[in-house]
Design an enzyme around this catalytic site. Structure first.
Site, short mmCIF file in Angstrom:
data_model
loop_
_atom_site.label_atom_id
_atom_site.label_comp_id
_atom_site.label_asym_id
_atom_site.label_seq_id
_atom_site.Cartn_x
_atom_site.Cartn_y
_atom_site.Cartn_z
N ASP A 93 -9.80 74.09 20.53
CA ASP A 93 -8.96 75.05 19.83
C ASP A 93 -7.49 74.64 19.91
OD1 ASP A 93 -8.68 77.76 18.58
OD2 ASP A 93 -7.53 78.16 20.40
N GLU A 146 -9.43 71.02 16.43
CA GLU A 146 -8.80 71.91 15.46
C GLU A 146 -7.31 71.60 15.49
OE1 GLU A 146 -7.94 76.62 14.50
OE2 GLU A 146 -7.68 75.77 16.49
#
Length: 556
Positions: free
Chosen positions: A216, A282
């Site tokens: 993330d 990401e």
């Protein structure tokens, strides 16, 4: 639902450590997938009960968004403990059982790791608050004195992604950095404790049989913390805009060159397992910078958000596909493709919005300004999916896109959970519309999601999109996905494509290495198909065998 045959799985064994390079990965948002205990919130047992659906669909792996202990200030991305399961979602034993069943069905398991920030309830942050200014405990985070005569102003003009200042003041007068919600304090990745603890987390889940990690906010870990901290120079400048306005690698908290040292360190941990654990970043950064995260000595893959953001336009899609393949090849990575996820409007709705439409305004209108033609949106979404699945590299699917679900755009304000709603002062509605719990059955409590209700309300039209309503129905979106994924396993070879010459305007046509072809008609009129056996189409051909508007065909 009728039991479906499970397609023969690809080689996901230790003999093929590169299984991920051409995999189809299915994202599960745990709180919205399946509720086994009937409390309205999805859980790990609910996922386990539905794994047969994924195996029959024909995907290679599932990726779980966070299931860790969390206050849910940001949908689970505010993590209290990185090495446990939220008790509302189950236990570590439940996780082990889910992973074992996934592996039995031939599915790999990927989990989210959230390294940029913790929850404010994390033991480290609680220690930092208690320890006070200048303490070693505070140095694990980014604390600073404020500006102004009495330290009453934030240390910099940095803005939170969700709106407002990226700084929050604590009672003793210092400020801490939070690029997201105030409940998500940013870690200081210059600190050895932080680096060591995440190595432990990677090993903890790898030892439990996890096959990979989705990282993330991979581009945000390292900040320029040299005093005095640097302003961006414009208090209204968003982090995303500033990233494109500054020289590459010079942003004070995004996409700094030093972040790659962290991922090289992680790769050594991941490569210590057999087979090596995969990872995907990401990273919301320009293509040329993003693929650096995907280098073989770093994470190996990075999400291709430029493709996701490309409008439904043949020239634009051709350009981003070519550039993405070239960039991945230069980095020694495989390309990735994605159309929907838990952070964006579902592509069955998004691809129908006219160019220039403000998505925030569209959501605030409840999806009525402009209205989206539901049937046309589904037709375009099916064509886009079949195009994506024909491309070389890995494809990432978002839960229930195989049902053709559009966005639930008309959720009333009183039910919204996304912190974006409050932090922007009700200017942005947020991401709840793509997170509504799934419809499994055509009727019944919560459409088969669980025995009771669901944590976000489901609309009355959900039943006609339910898996039960589409199972075994020729021409349904679910059966289209099953057919396409079955064919993809047989056809996909190599990581290149060849564009066809002399294609009509607004048509994309390319051949894969072993000779099969994909043709997508983005024009408003039918076009003739090239010679070949029609293997699958996203919609019916015209009566005279031509490819209609917003339709994709694969030919052998």
């Amino acid at each position: 639902m009728t039991a479906r045959p499970v397609p023969a799985p690809p080689d996901l064994s230790p003999k093929n450590p590169d299984w991920w390079r051409q995999a189809v990965v299915y994202q599960v948002y745990p709180r919205s997938f399946g509720d086994a205990d009937g409390d309205g919130l999805g859980d790990l047992k609910g996922i386990t009960e539905r794994l047969g659906h994924l195996a029959a669909l024909g995907v290679d792996a599932l990726w779980l968004s966070p299931f860790y202990p969390s206050e849910l200030a940001d949908g689970g991305y505010d993590v209290i403990d990185y090495r446990d399961v939220d008790p509302r979602l189950g236990t570590l034993d439940d996780f082990d059982a889910m992973a074992a069943e996934a592996h039995r069905l031939g599915l790999k398991v990927i989990v989210d790791v959230v390294p940029n920030h913790t929850s404010h309830l994390h033991v480290w942050f609680q220690e930092a608050l208690a320890a006070g200014p200048g303490s070693p405990a505070r140095d694990r985070y980014v604390f600073r004195d404020g500006r102004g005569a009495h330290g009453e102003l934030p240390p910099t003009d940095w803005r939170s992604v969700f709106g407002g200042s990226a700084w929050r003041r604590v009672p003793d007068g210092q400020w801490y950095l939070h690029l997201f919600t105030p409940e998500q304090p940013d870690l200081n990745w210059d600190h050895d404790d932080v680096r060591a603890d995440f190595r432990t987390t990677l090993r903890f889940w790898s030892d439990r049989g996890v096959d990979g990690f989705r990282v993330d906010v991979a581009h945000a870990l390292v900040k320029d913390l040299a005093d005095p901290l640097r302003d961006l120079g414009d208090p209204e400048l968003s982090a995303e805009t500033s990233l494109t306005d500054l020289p590459p690698g010079s942003h004070p908290f995004y996409d700094r060159d030093e972040v790659h040292e962290i991922y090289r360190d992680w790769r050594r941990v991941l490569d210590s397992y057999s087979p090596p654990r995969m990872a995907v970043a990401e990273a919301w950064v320009p293509n040329a910078r993003r693929v650096r995260y995907a280098r073989p000595d770093e994470l190996g893959q990075a999400f291709n958000f430029e493709y996701l953001q490309t409008p439904w336009d043949a020239d634009a899609l051709r350009q981003v596909i070519a550039e993405s393949l070239d960039a991945a090849r230069a980095a020694g990575a495989s390309a990735t493709w994605v159309l929907s996820n838990h952070d964006v409007i579902r592509h069955a709705s998004r691809l129908m919005l006219p160019p220039g439409t403000g998505t925030d305004d569209w959501l605030l209108s409840g999806g009525t300004r402009p209205p989206v033609d539901e049937a046309a949106g589904l037709r375009r979404a099916r064509a886009a999916t079949l195009l994506m699945l024909a491309l070389p590299g890995s494809a990432y699917l978002y839960q229930s896109e195989e049902l053709g679900l559009p966005e639930v755009a008309d959720l009333p304000p009183e039910v919204l959970q996304d912190p974006v709603w409050e932090q922007t002062g009700h200017v942005q509605k947020g991401r709840d519309g793509c997170r509504v719990p799934l419809p499994w059955t055509s009727a019944g409590p919560s459409y088969g999601f669980g025995a009771a209700g669901s944590w976000l309300p489901q609309p009355g039209w959900f039943g006609r999109y339910a898996a039960q309503a589409q199972d075994g129905v020729a021409g349904s979106t679910l059966e289209l996905y099953r057919t396409a994924l079955r064919l993809r396993r047989k056809l996909t070879e190599g990581e290149t494509l060849t564009w066809a010459a002399d294609t009509p305007p607004a048509v994309l046509s390319f051949a894969r290495t072993d000779g099969w072809r994909c043709v997508t008609n983005l024009s408003a009129a039918p076009v003739p198909l090239p010679p070949g056996e029609v293997l699958v189409t996203s919609g019916p051909l015209t009566d005279d065998g031509r490819l209609g508007p917003d339709t994709t065909a694969w030919l052998g």
